[in-house]
Design a protein around this motif. Structure first.
Motif, mmCIF file in Angstrom:
data_model
loop_
_atom_site.group_PDB
_atom_site.id
_atom_site.type_symbol
_atom_site.label_atom_id
_atom_site.label_comp_id
_atom_site.label_asym_id
_atom_site.label_seq_id
_atom_site.Cartn_x
_atom_site.Cartn_y
_atom_site.Cartn_z
ATOM 1 N N MET A 157 32.397 -60.542 34.340
ATOM 2 C CA MET A 157 34.005 -59.930 33.315
ATOM 3 C C MET A 157 34.277 -61.473 33.373
ATOM 4 S SD MET A 157 35.500 -58.268 31.856
ATOM 5 C CE MET A 157 35.257 -56.614 32.610
ATOM 6 N N THR A 158 33.891 -61.284 31.593
ATOM 7 C CA THR A 158 34.574 -63.175 31.571
ATOM 8 C C THR A 158 35.959 -63.203 31.831
ATOM 9 O OG1 THR A 158 35.038 -62.408 29.036
ATOM 10 C CG2 THR A 158 33.205 -62.813 29.210
ATOM 11 N N ASP A 159 35.741 -64.195 32.182
ATOM 12 C CA ASP A 159 37.288 -64.648 33.044
ATOM 13 C C ASP A 159 39.016 -64.696 31.626
ATOM 14 O OD1 ASP A 159 36.767 -67.145 31.119
ATOM 15 O OD2 ASP A 159 37.100 -68.304 32.782
ATOM 16 N N ARG A 160 39.050 -64.908 30.830
ATOM 17 C CA ARG A 160 39.815 -64.982 29.610
ATOM 18 C C ARG A 160 39.842 -64.524 28.663
ATOM 19 N NH1 ARG A 160 40.192 -71.660 28.422
ATOM 20 N NH2 ARG A 160 37.592 -70.777 28.381
ATOM 21 N N GLY A 161 41.026 -63.197 28.438
ATOM 22 C CA GLY A 161 41.308 -62.554 27.473
ATOM 23 C C GLY A 161 43.232 -62.834 26.739
ATOM 24 N N LEU A 162 43.140 -63.878 25.784
ATOM 25 C CA LEU A 162 43.855 -64.549 24.908
ATOM 26 C C LEU A 162 43.934 -64.254 23.586
ATOM 27 C CD1 LEU A 162 44.393 -67.735 26.635
ATOM 28 C CD2 LEU A 162 45.489 -65.731 27.051
ATOM 29 N N SER A 163 42.549 -64.632 23.097
ATOM 30 C CA SER A 163 42.442 -64.281 21.788
ATOM 31 C C SER A 163 41.550 -62.674 21.423
ATOM 32 C CB SER A 163 41.832 -65.608 21.455
ATOM 33 O OG SER A 163 40.369 -65.288 21.775
ATOM 34 N N PHE A 164 41.623 -62.094 20.205
ATOM 35 C CA PHE A 164 40.543 -61.544 20.455
ATOM 36 C C PHE A 164 39.448 -61.110 20.156
ATOM 37 C CE2 PHE A 164 38.193 -58.823 16.966
ATOM 38 C CZ PHE A 164 38.075 -57.329 17.773
ATOM 39 N N PHE A 165 38.776 -62.111 19.860
ATOM 40 C CA PHE A 165 37.558 -62.535 20.203
ATOM 41 C C PHE A 165 37.479 -62.091 21.778
ATOM 42 C CE2 PHE A 165 33.616 -66.405 20.759
ATOM 43 C CZ PHE A 165 32.346 -64.607 20.862
ATOM 44 N N GLN A 166 38.146 -63.135 22.260
ATOM 45 C CA GLN A 166 37.516 -63.002 24.223
ATOM 46 C C GLN A 166 38.300 -61.717 24.463
ATOM 47 O OE1 GLN A 166 40.926 -66.316 25.020
ATOM 48 N NE2 GLN A 166 38.883 -67.577 24.833
ATOM 49 N N LYS A 167 39.492 -61.290 24.215
ATOM 50 C CA LYS A 167 39.404 -59.358 24.414
ATOM 51 C C LYS A 167 38.037 -58.733 23.875
ATOM 52 C CE LYS A 167 43.980 -60.256 24.148
ATOM 53 N NZ LYS A 167 45.909 -59.905 23.020
ATOM 54 N N PHE A 168 37.322 -59.022 23.177
ATOM 55 C CA PHE A 168 36.472 -57.907 22.741
ATOM 56 C C PHE A 168 35.443 -58.537 23.270
ATOM 57 C CE2 PHE A 168 32.486 -58.113 21.171
ATOM 58 C CZ PHE A 168 31.944 -56.725 19.844
ATOM 59 N N GLN A 169 35.068 -59.539 23.803
ATOM 60 C CA GLN A 169 33.506 -59.765 25.003
ATOM 61 C C GLN A 169 33.953 -59.080 26.209
ATOM 62 O OE1 GLN A 169 32.034 -63.497 25.126
ATOM 63 N NE2 GLN A 169 33.977 -65.041 23.732
ATOM 64 N N GLN A 170 35.581 -59.220 26.724
ATOM 65 C CA GLN A 170 35.650 -58.332 27.841
ATOM 66 C C GLN A 170 35.640 -56.706 28.017
ATOM 67 O OE1 GLN A 170 39.851 -59.300 28.798
ATOM 68 N NE2 GLN A 170 39.296 -60.676 29.911
ATOM 69 N N ILE A 171 35.872 -55.658 26.603
ATOM 70 C CA ILE A 171 35.805 -54.675 26.141
ATOM 71 C C ILE A 171 34.515 -54.632 26.384
ATOM 72 C CG2 ILE A 171 36.459 -52.667 24.901
ATOM 73 C CD1 ILE A 171 39.188 -54.076 23.690
#
Length: 373
Positions: A157-171
């Motif tokens: 899993m990607t380790d950060r979910g701050l911006s929408f782009f980062q959250k998109f990657q986690q989802i």
């Protein structure tokens, strides 16, 4: 046309329900009866931004008998120099840490070279841009108490979910993990990640490693998985999706980087001789194509509008529930707005990736693939 889209909506709902049910299937792992010698292989290329954090992370692993072998895949930055300095000044005499230079370009060659010099009965692999939990080795080696098990895969899993782009990657990672878990549960695994992988050295040697797949720039993990299943049977590989063995990786820094990575991953879609594998690779592309094409329903009166709303409600709600379940398993929370936006953006993302795969060209670590003709 309306009936077709109703069918697509129902089919998508069924598939998402299967993912939801499979994710909640309890995993039964035999208690650890021994602590086999383990070798951790870390191939790296141009990782000067991550090498220090990765070194200290792996050095802190808690396991009685393991070694770490770093394999330099012809880095062009300061990665090798930095790692040599870290080992010289901060390594422990109680832990064997070595660096070797790969003799041939490519990740598969790097891993093979490391394995040939390894002393471990169990080989574990990760990447230099990843962070693993302290008990990673114990968690991933537990299934090997069963002699039938030859390979163990784990979640990333990607380790950060701050911006929408980062959250998109986690989802999106959550969707990958859900599909991976389902296919392993059905004894028809499609993929795994070399960032969180363990296998018996003897099994690797028995299937001749990556022989037959060396021409492909990616796929060290997936090709090895398929060869082990083919040679040792459907029960030879298991997938552990616990938060206790979750490996965190660096997120992509831009959409361009993300597309290049996903195109590289998907570039093997037609390599497998299995028709089921090819269908599984094409199905996501087709579903997202249907979702985008459903805009045409808006020009078919009230019935068309009703079917359009039904189709997209199925998509938005099912993805929110299923992928939210996966993320919550790792104590990652996502807001509803992020889930909705991801569901809306994802069809365009998948189609763009698919077109990139058909074009057949991508760049990885400064290396270009050969375009398809």
């Amino acid at each position: 046309m309306l009936i077709f889209y109703v069918f697509i909506g129902i089919l998508y709902l069924v598939l998402m329900s299967v993912l939801w049910m499979n994710w909640q299937t309890p995993q039964r792992i035999s208690p650890i009866s021994s602590t086999p010698k383990v070798t951790v292989l870390v191939p790296f290329r141009n990782e000067q931004q991550n090498i220090s954090a990765s070194f200290h992370n792996l050095k802190a692993l808690q396991y009685p008998d393991f070694e770490i072998i770093w394999i330099d895949d012809f880095s062009e930055d300061r990665s090798l120099f930095m790692l040599e300095e870290l080992i010289a000044t901060q390594s422990s005499p109680l832990l064997s840490i070595r660096i070797i230079q790969s003799e041939v370009i490519g990740k598969k060659a790097a891993l093979t070279g490391g394995l040939e010099l390894s002393n471990g009965e169990i080989i574990m692999t990760t990447d230099a841009d990843c962070l693993v939990p302290k008990d990673w080795i114990s968690q991933m080696t537990a299934p090997f108490a069963n002699p039938e098990i030859k390979l163990v895969a784990g979640p990333v899993m990607t380790d950060r979910g701050l911006s929408f782009f980062q959250k998109f990657q986690q989802i999106e990672w959550a969707s990958i993990l859900a599909v991976t878990q389902m296919t392993f549960h059905l004894k028809k695994p499609l993929m795994c990640s070399g960032a969180n992988l363990a296998y018996r050295k003897s099994a690797f040697l028995a299937v001749r490693g990556y022989e037959g797949n060396l021409e492909h720039l990616s796929g060290d993990d997936e090709f090895l998985l398929k060869k082990i299943i083919s040679n040792f049977g459907k029960n030879a590989a298991v997938y552990l999706h616990s938060k206790d063995n979750l490996v965190y990786t660096q997120e992509a820094r831009s959409w361009t980087e993300l597309f290049q990575q996903r195109i590289r991953w998907a570039s093997k879609w037609n390599v497998s001789p299995s028709k089921g594998h090819i269908f599984a690779a094409i199905a996501p592309f087709l579903f997202q194509l249907f979702f985008l094409a459903s805009v045409g329903l808006l020009f078919m009166g009230l019935k068309g509008l009703a079917v359009f709303l039904f189709l997209w409600l199925v998509k938005l709600v099912s993805e929110r529930v299923v992928l939210g379940l996966v993320l919550s398993s790792y104590q990652i929370q996502q807001k509803a707005i992020d889930s909705i936006l991801t569901s809306l953006v994802h069809p365009f993302y998948v189609l763009t990736t698919g077109l990139g795969v058909l074009r057949g060209k991508f760049v990885w670590k400064g290396r270009e693939s050969l375009p398809k003709h």
